[in-house]
Motif scaffolding. Structure first.
Motif, PDB file in Angstrom:
ATOM      1  N   LEU A 252     -27.247  83.716   8.932  1.00  0.00           N
ATOM      2  CA  LEU A 252     -26.921  83.513  10.347  1.00  0.00           C
ATOM      3  C   LEU A 252     -25.857  84.500  10.810  1.00  0.00           C
ATOM      4  O   LEU A 252     -25.158  84.256  11.799  1.00  0.00           O
ATOM      5  CB  LEU A 252     -26.445  82.071  10.579  1.00  0.00           C
ATOM      6  N   GLY A 253     -25.734  85.603  10.089  1.00  0.00           N
ATOM      7  CA  GLY A 253     -24.793  86.639  10.487  1.00  0.00           C
ATOM      8  C   GLY A 253     -23.365  86.373  10.079  1.00  0.00           C
ATOM      9  O   GLY A 253     -22.441  87.027  10.575  1.00  0.00           O
ATOM     10  N   GLY A 254     -23.171  85.414   9.179  1.00  0.00           N
ATOM     11  CA  GLY A 254     -21.823  85.067   8.748  1.00  0.00           C
ATOM     12  C   GLY A 254     -21.437  85.722   7.431  1.00  0.00           C
ATOM     13  O   GLY A 254     -22.158  86.570   6.886  1.00  0.00           O
ATOM     14  N   THR A 255     -20.283  85.303   6.910  1.00  0.00           N
ATOM     15  CA  THR A 255     -19.754  85.884   5.675  1.00  0.00           C
ATOM     16  C   THR A 255     -19.429  84.816   4.634  1.00  0.00           C
ATOM     17  O   THR A 255     -18.756  85.093   3.648  1.00  0.00           O
ATOM     18  CB  THR A 255     -18.476  86.694   5.980  1.00  0.00           C
ATOM     19  N   ALA A 256     -19.929  83.592   4.834  1.00  0.00           N
ATOM     20  CA  ALA A 256     -19.574  82.471   3.952  1.00  0.00           C
ATOM     21  C   ALA A 256     -20.415  82.409   2.684  1.00  0.00           C
ATOM     22  O   ALA A 256     -20.187  81.538   1.846  1.00  0.00           O
ATOM     23  CB  ALA A 256     -19.699  81.150   4.715  1.00  0.00           C
ATOM     24  N   GLY A 257     -21.372  83.322   2.518  1.00  0.00           N
ATOM     25  CA  GLY A 257     -22.262  83.287   1.365  1.00  0.00           C
ATOM     26  C   GLY A 257     -23.696  83.078   1.806  1.00  0.00           C
ATOM     27  O   GLY A 257     -23.982  82.903   2.996  1.00  0.00           O
ATOM     28  N   LYS A 258     -24.591  83.126   0.846  1.00  0.00           N
ATOM     29  CA  LYS A 258     -26.016  83.026   1.157  1.00  0.00           C
ATOM     30  C   LYS A 258     -26.467  81.561   1.232  1.00  0.00           C
ATOM     31  O   LYS A 258     -26.145  80.760   0.362  1.00  0.00           O
ATOM     32  CB  LYS A 258     -26.841  83.772   0.114  1.00  0.00           C
ATOM     33  N   LEU A 259     -27.216  81.254   2.252  1.00  0.00           N
ATOM     34  CA  LEU A 259     -27.760  79.906   2.413  1.00  0.00           C
ATOM     35  C   LEU A 259     -28.627  79.545   1.214  1.00  0.00           C
ATOM     36  O   LEU A 259     -28.627  78.390   0.756  1.00  0.00           O
ATOM     37  CB  LEU A 259     -28.572  79.839   3.708  1.00  0.00           C
ATOM     38  N   ALA A 260     -29.355  80.519   0.698  1.00  0.00           N
ATOM     39  CA  ALA A 260     -30.213  80.260  -0.462  1.00  0.00           C
ATOM     40  C   ALA A 260     -29.391  79.803  -1.665  1.00  0.00           C
ATOM     41  O   ALA A 260     -29.834  78.946  -2.441  1.00  0.00           O
ATOM     42  CB  ALA A 260     -30.994  81.527  -0.805  1.00  0.00           C
ATOM     43  N   HIS A 261     -28.201  80.356  -1.831  1.00  0.00           N
ATOM     44  CA  HIS A 261     -27.327  79.955  -2.938  1.00  0.00           C
ATOM     45  C   HIS A 261     -26.851  78.519  -2.750  1.00  0.00           C
ATOM     46  O   HIS A 261     -26.865  77.726  -3.708  1.00  0.00           O
ATOM     47  CB  HIS A 261     -26.129  80.900  -3.016  1.00  0.00           C
ATOM     48  N   PHE A 262     -26.450  78.181  -1.531  1.00  0.00           N
ATOM     49  CA  PHE A 262     -25.984  76.816  -1.265  1.00  0.00           C
ATOM     50  C   PHE A 262     -27.128  75.823  -1.465  1.00  0.00           C
ATOM     51  O   PHE A 262     -26.922  74.720  -2.003  1.00  0.00           O
ATOM     52  CB  PHE A 262     -25.436  76.697   0.155  1.00  0.00           C
ATOM     53  N   ARG A 263     -28.329  76.198  -1.053  1.00  0.00           N
ATOM     54  CA  ARG A 263     -29.476  75.301  -1.239  1.00  0.00           C
ATOM     55  C   ARG A 263     -29.743  75.089  -2.727  1.00  0.00           C
ATOM     56  O   ARG A 263     -30.014  73.957  -3.154  1.00  0.00           O
ATOM     57  CB  ARG A 263     -30.724  75.885  -0.560  1.00  0.00           C
ATOM     58  N   LYS A 264     -29.659  76.149  -3.505  1.00  0.00           N
ATOM     59  CA  LYS A 264     -29.887  76.031  -4.944  1.00  0.00           C
ATOM     60  C   LYS A 264     -28.874  75.085  -5.580  1.00  0.00           C
ATOM     61  O   LYS A 264     -29.211  74.268  -6.451  1.00  0.00           O
ATOM     62  CB  LYS A 264     -29.813  77.413  -5.598  1.00  0.00           C
ATOM     63  N   GLN A 265     -27.612  75.164  -5.128  1.00  0.00           N
ATOM     64  CA  GLN A 265     -26.587  74.253  -5.633  1.00  0.00           C
ATOM     65  C   GLN A 265     -26.940  72.809  -5.312  1.00  0.00           C
ATOM     66  O   GLN A 265     -26.783  71.907  -6.151  1.00  0.00           O
ATOM     67  CB  GLN A 265     -25.223  74.606  -5.024  1.00  0.00           C
ATOM     68  N   TRP A 266     -27.426  72.577  -4.095  1.00  0.00           N
ATOM     69  CA  TRP A 266     -27.784  71.216  -3.693  1.00  0.00           C
ATOM     70  C   TRP A 266     -28.972  70.696  -4.496  1.00  0.00           C
ATOM     71  O   TRP A 266     -29.001  69.534  -4.904  1.00  0.00           O
ATOM     72  CB  TRP A 266     -28.086  71.162  -2.196  1.00  0.00           C
ATOM     73  N   MET A 267     -29.973  71.542  -4.729  1.00  0.00           N
ATOM     74  CA  MET A 267     -31.130  71.099  -5.503  1.00  0.00           C
ATOM     75  C   MET A 267     -30.716  70.740  -6.932  1.00  0.00           C
ATOM     76  O   MET A 267     -31.202  69.752  -7.504  1.00  0.00           O
ATOM     77  CB  MET A 267     -32.199  72.193  -5.524  1.00  0.00           C
ATOM     78  N   SER A 268     -29.794  71.506  -7.492  1.00  0.00           N
ATOM     79  CA  SER A 268     -29.284  71.186  -8.830  1.00  0.00           C
ATOM     80  C   SER A 268     -28.526  69.866  -8.812  1.00  0.00           C
ATOM     81  O   SER A 268     -28.627  69.061  -9.752  1.00  0.00           O
ATOM     82  CB  SER A 268     -28.373  72.307  -9.331  1.00  0.00           C
ATOM     83  N   THR A 269     -27.785  69.631  -7.739  1.00  0.00           N
ATOM     84  CA  THR A 269     -27.032  68.383  -7.608  1.00  0.00           C
ATOM     85  C   THR A 269     -27.975  67.184  -7.512  1.00  0.00           C
ATOM     86  O   THR A 269     -27.758  66.150  -8.153  1.00  0.00           O
ATOM     87  CB  THR A 269     -26.124  68.446  -6.366  1.00  0.00           C
ATOM     88  N   LEU A 270     -29.030  67.321  -6.727  1.00  0.00           N
ATOM     89  CA  LEU A 270     -29.989  66.224  -6.593  1.00  0.00           C
ATOM     90  C   LEU A 270     -30.658  65.917  -7.919  1.00  0.00           C
ATOM     91  O   LEU A 270     -30.939  64.757  -8.230  1.00  0.00           O
ATOM     92  CB  LEU A 270     -31.038  66.566  -5.529  1.00  0.00           C
ATOM     93  N   GLU A 271     -30.901  66.941  -8.709  1.00  0.00           N
ATOM     94  CA  GLU A 271     -31.476  66.708 -10.036  1.00  0.00           C
ATOM     95  C   GLU A 271     -30.456  66.029 -10.949  1.00  0.00           C
ATOM     96  O   GLU A 271     -30.798  65.141 -11.730  1.00  0.00           O
ATOM     97  CB  GLU A 271     -31.935  68.029 -10.647  1.00  0.00           C
ATOM     98  N   GLU A 272     -29.191  66.431 -10.836  1.00  0.00           N
ATOM     99  CA  GLU A 272     -28.120  65.815 -11.619  1.00  0.00           C
ATOM    100  C   GLU A 272     -27.991  64.326 -11.294  1.00  0.00           C
ATOM    101  O   GLU A 272     -27.654  63.513 -12.150  1.00  0.00           O
ATOM    102  CB  GLU A 272     -26.797  66.529 -11.323  1.00  0.00           C
ATOM    103  N   TYR A 273     -28.288  63.963 -10.064  1.00  0.00           N
ATOM    104  CA  TYR A 273     -28.157  62.585  -9.599  1.00  0.00           C
ATOM    105  C   TYR A 273     -29.420  61.751  -9.820  1.00  0.00           C
ATOM    106  O   TYR A 273     -29.516  60.632  -9.318  1.00  0.00           O
ATOM    107  CB  TYR A 273     -27.834  62.577  -8.102  1.00  0.00           C
ATOM    108  N   MET A 274     -30.378  62.271 -10.554  1.00  0.00           N
ATOM    109  CA  MET A 274     -31.683  61.628 -10.678  1.00  0.00           C
ATOM    110  C   MET A 274     -31.580  60.152 -11.079  1.00  0.00           C
ATOM    111  O   MET A 274     -32.157  59.270 -10.430  1.00  0.00           O
ATOM    112  CB  MET A 274     -32.545  62.384 -11.684  1.00  0.00           C
ATOM    113  N   GLU A 275     -30.848  59.866 -12.129  1.00  0.00           N
ATOM    114  CA  GLU A 275     -30.703  58.484 -12.592  1.00  0.00           C
ATOM    115  C   GLU A 275     -29.968  57.636 -11.570  1.00  0.00           C
ATOM    116  O   GLU A 275     -30.264  56.449 -11.391  1.00  0.00           O
ATOM    117  CB  GLU A 275     -29.984  58.449 -13.942  1.00  0.00           C
TER     118      GLU A 275
END
Length: 313
Positions: A252-275
């Motif tokens: 979105l034209g910002g400098t906070a990092g890549k949205l794809a990276h943040f999404r990957k972190q969230w997907m890993s978190t959701l997997e961590e929370y599976m149980e």
């Protein structure tokens, strides 16, 4: 919670001391009396036969903060939180992120709460649809992922408010046959009426000609308060007038990092929370034990199944 504190702070940076002070004022939080209010809510839950008594203190505090420590508002929101989990069970069962139907193509739909807060203590959440098309089955999968993230936030946020940035490029006439109106209605009830979230701003980018018609449709059941908080941008430059670039992802034209990276972190978190998600499947209202029969599945909609006007605080 299964994640260690350091790991959760990577995806949801907590408020600074200055932001906490501001949020306490906005949420009407008095440190001297909040334990008393917390205890009152805990006792109320124990006395309601249809509601589970299973939320921890951090989660209950977030509901109190949402209600600005009004016990009545907090009780109603908690009741709705447990009720939707029973009424709209498709969103709250089979929440294993590794299931094929939840492996959404990131070019189809993404929803990403960003890690850094705005100076006002607001959490920016970004919805994108880069491919500009989707399938009908994607709608419920996307909704399920959003509420999974929302459930985690109930337990770990600290009374922050929300700002949404929605990429509307997929709001096209060709996609309408693939939209489940009933799923969208159910999802909006969950998102807008059941969680301890205050939506302060809603920004729409890449608006298509169909967006104005969708806004008119939404205005029939969403309170004016939220509709007045909607801003449609005709360019990223317009968006940058509302947000400093250090708060926005690179996409979105910002400098906070890549949205794809943040999404990957969230997907890993959701997997961590599976149980954890499996354990929480029973965290729902038992309508057979409800004393006042007015907030059941039928009561979430209006008369004859029409969509009642949603309340926004």
């Amino acid at each position: 919670m299964p994640l260690r504190e350091r790991e959760i702070k990577m995806i949801l940076v907590p408020p600074t001391a200055e932001q906490q002070s501001l949020l306490r004022k906005l949420n009407n939080e008095d440190i001297a009396s909040r334990d008393r209010d917390l205890e009152a809510i805990k006792q109320w839950l124990k006395q309601e036969p249809h509601l589970p008594d299973a939320l921890d203190d951090d989660a209950l505090l977030n509901f109190l903060r949402w209600g600005k420590f009004s016990l009545e508002k907090t009780k109603k929101r908690l009741d709705k939180y447990f009720t939707v989990r029973n009424a709209f069970s498709d969103f709250y069962t089979r929440r294993d992120i590794t299931r094929p139907e939840l492996q959404l193509d990131p070019q189809s739909f993404t929803w990403t709460p960003l890690p850094v807060l705005s100076p006002e203590g607001r959490r920016i959440c970004v919805a994108t649809s880069p491919r500009c098309d989707f399938h009908a089955e994607d709608t419920i999968s996307f909704a399920k992922i959003v509420v999974m993230m929302a459930d985690i936030r109930v337990y770990v946020e600290e009374g922050v408010h929300d700002v949404y940035i929605l990429d509307a490029s997929a709001v096209l006439l060709k996609n309408l046959p693939n939209v489940s109106i009933s799923t969208i209605k159910s999802f909006l009830i969950c998102a807008l009426e059941a969680y301890p979230v205050r939506i302060k701003e809603l920004h729409i980018i890449n608006a298509t000609p169909l967006v104005s018609a969708v806004m008119k449709w939404a205005a029939r059941f969403v309170k004016d308060k939220l509709m007045k908080r909607v801003k449609i941008h005709d360019s990223l430059e317009s968006l940058h007038e509302c947000f400093s670039k250090d708060l926005l992802p690179e996409e979105l034209g910002g400098t906070a990092g890549k949205l794809a990276h943040f999404r990957k972190q969230w997907m890993s978190t959701l997997e961590e929370y599976m149980e954890w998600f499996i354990e929480k499947e029973d965290l729902k209202a038992d309508e057979s034990k409800r004393v006042e029969k007015d907030v059941t599945c039928g009561g979430l909609y209006g008369v004859d199944g029409t969509f009642k006007r949603l309340t926004i605080d």
